[in-house]
Structure formats: C-alpha cells, structure tokens
Write a protein that holds these residues in place. Structure first.
Motif, mmCIF file in Angstrom:
data_model
loop_
_atom_site.group_PDB
_atom_site.id
_atom_site.type_symbol
_atom_site.label_atom_id
_atom_site.label_comp_id
_atom_site.label_asym_id
_atom_site.label_seq_id
_atom_site.Cartn_x
_atom_site.Cartn_y
_atom_site.Cartn_z
ATOM 1 N N PHE A 158 -3.952 9.700 -9.285
ATOM 2 C CA PHE A 158 -3.708 9.787 -7.848
ATOM 3 C C PHE A 158 -4.878 9.215 -7.062
ATOM 4 O O PHE A 158 -4.687 8.434 -6.124
ATOM 5 C CB PHE A 158 -3.477 11.247 -7.458
ATOM 6 N N SER A 159 -6.108 9.563 -7.436
ATOM 7 C CA SER A 159 -7.273 9.057 -6.715
ATOM 8 C C SER A 159 -7.389 7.546 -6.869
ATOM 9 O O SER A 159 -7.752 6.838 -5.926
ATOM 10 C CB SER A 159 -8.548 9.745 -7.214
ATOM 11 N N MET A 160 -7.060 7.028 -8.057
ATOM 12 C CA MET A 160 -7.089 5.588 -8.273
ATOM 13 C C MET A 160 -6.123 4.871 -7.342
ATOM 14 O O MET A 160 -6.442 3.834 -6.753
ATOM 15 C CB MET A 160 -6.736 5.279 -9.727
ATOM 16 N N LEU A 161 -4.952 5.445 -7.184
ATOM 17 C CA LEU A 161 -3.937 4.788 -6.370
ATOM 18 C C LEU A 161 -4.126 5.051 -4.880
ATOM 19 O O LEU A 161 -3.598 4.313 -4.046
ATOM 20 C CB LEU A 161 -2.548 5.214 -6.841
ATOM 21 N N MET A 162 -4.897 6.083 -4.531
ATOM 22 C CA MET A 162 -5.275 6.236 -3.129
ATOM 23 C C MET A 162 -6.290 5.162 -2.731
ATOM 24 O O MET A 162 -6.207 4.570 -1.656
ATOM 25 C CB MET A 162 -5.861 7.628 -2.874
ATOM 26 N N VAL A 163 -7.242 4.902 -3.613
ATOM 27 C CA VAL A 163 -8.160 3.783 -3.371
ATOM 28 C C VAL A 163 -7.387 2.476 -3.338
ATOM 29 O O VAL A 163 -7.711 1.559 -2.579
ATOM 30 C CB VAL A 163 -9.258 3.750 -4.455
ATOM 31 N N ALA A 164 -6.322 2.395 -4.153
ATOM 32 C CA ALA A 164 -5.508 1.190 -4.197
ATOM 33 C C ALA A 164 -4.841 0.893 -2.862
ATOM 34 O O ALA A 164 -4.541 -0.270 -2.562
ATOM 35 C CB ALA A 164 -4.447 1.321 -5.288
ATOM 36 N N ILE A 165 -4.605 1.915 -2.057
ATOM 37 C CA ILE A 165 -4.041 1.668 -0.721
ATOM 38 C C ILE A 165 -4.981 0.764 0.075
ATOM 39 O O ILE A 165 -4.564 -0.225 0.695
ATOM 40 C CB ILE A 165 -3.807 3.002 0.011
ATOM 41 N N ALA A 221 0.825 -1.209 0.000
ATOM 42 C CA ALA A 221 0.000 0.000 0.000
ATOM 43 C C ALA A 221 0.856 1.255 0.000
ATOM 44 O O ALA A 221 0.500 2.264 -0.617
ATOM 45 C CB ALA A 221 -0.927 -0.005 1.217
ATOM 46 N N GLY A 222 1.995 1.209 0.682
ATOM 47 C CA GLY A 222 2.921 2.336 0.638
ATOM 48 C C GLY A 222 3.411 2.589 -0.777
ATOM 49 O O GLY A 222 3.489 3.743 -1.225
ATOM 50 N N GLN A 223 3.702 1.505 -1.492
ATOM 51 C CA GLN A 223 4.117 1.660 -2.888
ATOM 52 C C GLN A 223 2.986 2.264 -3.715
ATOM 53 O O GLN A 223 3.223 3.100 -4.592
ATOM 54 C CB GLN A 223 4.533 0.316 -3.461
ATOM 55 N N ALA A 224 1.737 1.839 -3.451
ATOM 56 C CA ALA A 224 0.594 2.405 -4.174
ATOM 57 C C ALA A 224 0.470 3.902 -3.918
ATOM 58 O O ALA A 224 0.161 4.684 -4.829
ATOM 59 C CB ALA A 224 -0.690 1.693 -3.758
ATOM 60 N N GLY A 252 -9.332 0.743 -9.405
ATOM 61 C CA GLY A 252 -8.165 0.779 -8.539
ATOM 62 C C GLY A 252 -8.250 -0.135 -7.342
ATOM 63 O O GLY A 252 -7.242 -0.716 -6.927
ATOM 64 N N PHE A 253 -9.456 -0.288 -6.767
ATOM 65 C CA PHE A 253 -9.570 -1.141 -5.585
ATOM 66 C C PHE A 253 -9.229 -2.591 -5.916
ATOM 67 O O PHE A 253 -8.509 -3.258 -5.168
ATOM 68 C CB PHE A 253 -10.991 -1.063 -5.014
ATOM 69 N N GLY A 254 -9.724 -3.094 -7.063
ATOM 70 C CA GLY A 254 -9.442 -4.478 -7.422
ATOM 71 C C GLY A 254 -8.061 -4.687 -7.980
ATOM 72 O O GLY A 254 -7.373 -5.654 -7.624
ATOM 73 N N TYR A 255 -7.636 -3.780 -8.871
ATOM 74 C CA TYR A 255 -6.292 -3.907 -9.443
ATOM 75 C C TYR A 255 -5.234 -3.933 -8.344
ATOM 76 O O TYR A 255 -4.210 -4.617 -8.449
ATOM 77 C CB TYR A 255 -6.029 -2.747 -10.421
ATOM 78 N N ALA A 256 -5.494 -3.176 -7.275
ATOM 79 C CA ALA A 256 -4.507 -3.023 -6.211
ATOM 80 C C ALA A 256 -4.156 -4.337 -5.548
ATOM 81 O O ALA A 256 -3.047 -4.514 -5.036
ATOM 82 C CB ALA A 256 -5.031 -2.046 -5.157
ATOM 83 N N GLY A 257 -5.101 -5.272 -5.549
ATOM 84 C CA GLY A 257 -4.847 -6.536 -4.871
ATOM 85 C C GLY A 257 -3.922 -7.460 -5.615
ATOM 86 O O GLY A 257 -3.456 -8.462 -5.043
ATOM 87 N N VAL A 258 -3.614 -7.152 -6.879
ATOM 88 C CA VAL A 258 -2.844 -8.087 -7.692
ATOM 89 C C VAL A 258 -1.443 -8.302 -7.127
ATOM 90 O O VAL A 258 -1.016 -9.438 -6.885
ATOM 91 C CB VAL A 258 -2.784 -7.610 -9.155
ATOM 92 N N MET A 259 -0.697 -7.215 -6.915
ATOM 93 C CA MET A 259 0.675 -7.392 -6.444
ATOM 94 C C MET A 259 0.739 -7.928 -5.030
ATOM 95 O O MET A 259 1.599 -8.748 -4.694
ATOM 96 C CB MET A 259 1.443 -6.065 -6.552
#
Length: 405
Positions: free
Chosen positions: A259-266, A149-152, A316-323
């Motif tokens: 930025f908003s996509m990757l904040m949700v990615a956190i 999440a820090g990387q996101a 972003g929420f779903g993509y974030a879980g991949v890594m």
C-alpha cells in the motif's frame, strides 16, 4: 449563445468530473483485477490446498481476459458511447467477483476471473484512458497521469482492504464484500460518464504518424516492449506480499508495504506524466523502465519490515511512471486517427505481460521454494524492454521528419 458555445464553456469544468469519476472507477476495478489477488495467495493455499502457481494463474486468467477485452471494448465504446460500455464493465466486474467468492473448484475461479477481465476490466481500462485523453486535448499527459494515479491508489488500497477483510471475514466473504462494493460505489459514477462534445469544425484526423513510421509497426514495436515491461512490473505487484509474509510478517503488515509503495506511486505517476510533457514521452518511459529494472531484484535481499517500507517507496516512485509514460508514448507516436485502436492493442499486450509475470513468479517459487528466480526473471524481462524501446527511439531519431501535408 449557441449550443456549441455552451458546450465549450462547460467542458473545462465537466472534464474534471469525467477525470475524477474515471480515476475512481479505475482504482476499484483495476485494484481488484491487476494485483488484488496478491493477499489471497496464503488463504487460498491453506484453505483450498492449491499451489501458488495455480493461484497465480487465477490472476493470469483475469489479465488474459483484460487483454482480450481491451482489443474489443475500445471499438465498442466508439460505436455505442462510453456510458453503456463502462456501466456494463462495472456490473460485470462486481457480479463476477461475487460469484468467485462462492467458487469451489479451481476451474471456476479461472473462468470467473477471465470473464471479469474480458467483460469488466476490458470495458474500462483502455476506454476510460482514451476518454480522458479525448476530453483533455491540451495537457493530456498530466491528465492521463492523474487517471493512472487513481489506478495506483486502487492497486494499493484494494489489496490492503482485502487483507483486513480476510482477517475479519475469511477469504470468501472478503471477496463478496469487494464485489458488492464495486456495484454500489461505481454504478452511479459510470452513469456520470459521457463522451466529449463534438468540436463541430469538421477536422479529419491524420493517418500519418509524427515519425513517418507505419502506425502498425509502431504499435507492434511497443506491444513487444510492453510484454516484457509488464512481466517485470507484475512480479512485485503479485508476489511482494507473499515474499514479506515468508519473512514472518502477517498479511496486514505485508499489505501495508504494498500500500505504501502504491501511495508513493500516485506521486510518481503524476510526476512522470509531467516529465513526459517536458522531455518527451519515450525518454521519460526509458527513465521509468530503467528505474524499475535496476531495483526490482533488490526486494529479495531484504528481511526487516522497515527496510521493505523504505525500499518499496523508492522503487514505487520510479516504477509508477512506466504505465503513465507508456500511455503518453502510444498517444504521441501513433497516428491521430488510429490512437484508440493502437492503445487497445498495446494495453492488451501489457496485461498479457502482467499475467505472464505473475504466473512465472508462482511457478518458480513452487520449483525452488524461494523468490530469487522470480525476481531475477523480472529484471531480465526489464532489460529486454529497455533494449526494444531504445531501438525504437534510435530508429525514430535517425529518420527524417515527414513534411506536413
């Protein structure tokens, strides 16, 4: 009280400091190296006259460097310890970025980003993720999710900051400021890092995988899958900003969507780390990959800024879980004695996939003048990843479990 007892009492507090420092270092360095160049496409195109494929290849060269560095630096961290390796990585990233800000020729950008990836990011990505996993023997999935999440955060924050810096200073000084910030902010944090205390119990890690499949086969299987997975993932990370700019919106507004996509990615990275602990790493990985694959092409169907914001948040929420789920999958399926080397190899192929996805995005844009085929290719790559991982999951579940020695 013995030294080992003192270490045991200190570890629960110290591991959170290690996790926090690792997450910030990953945020700043990976935010620059993985997709930070996305806001430089238009400025470099206008200022230098380079095509988008040529500019995308700058990012690809950095990711190739990351891949090569990941293969080597994990072993270096095991031999020399995490602190000198991480310190070297931070300095290499900062210095290479500052030098890139003065580059005049395209080949100079390629060479400097290659070095930033190999000597900088390669010394940080896999070693820091392995470090977090070693400090958190229990709850490693959640801890890796927080580090991820820090990387996101960095992958959203660094391009956004870069967009405002470019507006104020121009692309050269913006890149120089980012390099200076890397040195000033991250060198003290790298000095805080250290390897976990020895357990002192003399335990020997097993060379047997939980499934009974050879460790080399599992590593190769996941490496092939992640090559396609990250080809899909890289396209929005690298080309969403210029896609939105092509709809008539300025760079800061386009970067705001990323930025908003990757904040949700956190939130997504932490949530999927927890999901991996609940339902298993591979099923969670399939859910996240399926989410990413299903939605990636939809970006090309949008035209309004508010619709980009809403869709990017959902994606972003779903993509974030991949890594996150990939890292936990490698940890859970590989042999305990081979986790570090397996993680380095799989991450190397992940960054190769990132480089391939970003480069093909620029290539197909130059050929067609639009981003439709770029994002369609991302979806095709995502489907290939799902087929490969699904086949691995079926193979594992059809095998009898090995009997513990």
């Amino acid at each position: 009280m013995t030294t080992s007892q003192k270490q045991h009492l200190r570890a629960p507090r110290e591991r959170w400091l290690i996790l926090g420092a690792s997450a910030i270092i990953l945020a700043v360095t990976m935010g620059q190296l993985v997709n930070g160049l996305s806001v430089y496409f238009v400025p470099l195109e206008v200022s230098q006259g380079w095509s988008r494929a040529e500019i995308a290849l700058i990012n690809t060269s950095g990711l190739i460097g990351l891949a090569l560095g990941s293969l080597v630096m994990g072993f270096a961290a095991e031999r020399f310890g995490i602190r000198p390796v991480a310190l070297f990585g931070v300095i290499a990233t900062g210095v290479a970025t500052i030098l890139a800000s003065r580059a005049e020729e395209l080949w100079q950008m390629y060479a400097l980003f290659l070095l930033a990836g190999a000597l900088g990011g390669g010394a940080l990505s896999a070693p820091l993720m392995a470090l977090v996993g070693n400090w958190f023997v229990v709850g490693a999935g959640l801890a890796i999710g927080i580090a991820s999440a820090g990387q996101a955060l960095g992958q959203g924050g660094m391009p956004l900051a870069g967009a405002f810096l470019i507006e104020a200073l121009g692309w050269r000084d913006a890149l120089a400021v980012q390099g200076l910030f890397t040195l000033v902010a991250l060198v003290p944090l790298a000095l805080l890092l250290r390897d976990p205390p020895e357990t002192g119990n003399g335990a020997v890690l097993s060379d047997q995988t939980p499934s009974g499949l050879p460790n080399g086969l599992i590593t190769a299987w996941l490496s092939l899958a992640v090559l396609f997975c990250c080809t899909c993932m890289a396209v929005p990370l690298m080309h969403l900003v210029p896609l939105i700019q092509g709809c008539g919106f300025p760079a800061p507004e386009a970067s705001g969507v990323l930025f908003s996509m990757l904040m949700v990615a956190i939130l997504g990275r932490v949530a999927f780390g927890r999901l991996a602990d609940m339902i298993g790493a591979v099923p969670a990985y399939l859910v996240a990959s399926g989410w990413q694959t299903t939605l990636v092409f939809g970006f090309t169907l949008l035209g309004r800024l508010d619709s980009f914001y809403v869709y990017a948040a959902i994606y972003g929420f779903g993509y974030a879980g991949v890594m996150t789920t990939l890292l936990v999958t490698v940890r859970n399926l590989s042999a305990p004695a081979r986790r570090a080397s397996s993680l380095g190899i799989v991450i190397a192929f992940a960054y190769l996939g990132h480089g391939l996805g970003g480069w093909q995005g620029g290539l197909f844009y130059d050929a067609t003048g639009a981003y439709s085929w770029t994002f369609a290719n991302a979806a095709f790559a995502g489907i290939a990843n799902l087929v490969i991982v699904g086949a691995l999951w079926l193979t594992i579940n059809r095998r009898p479990r090995p009997t513990p020695a």
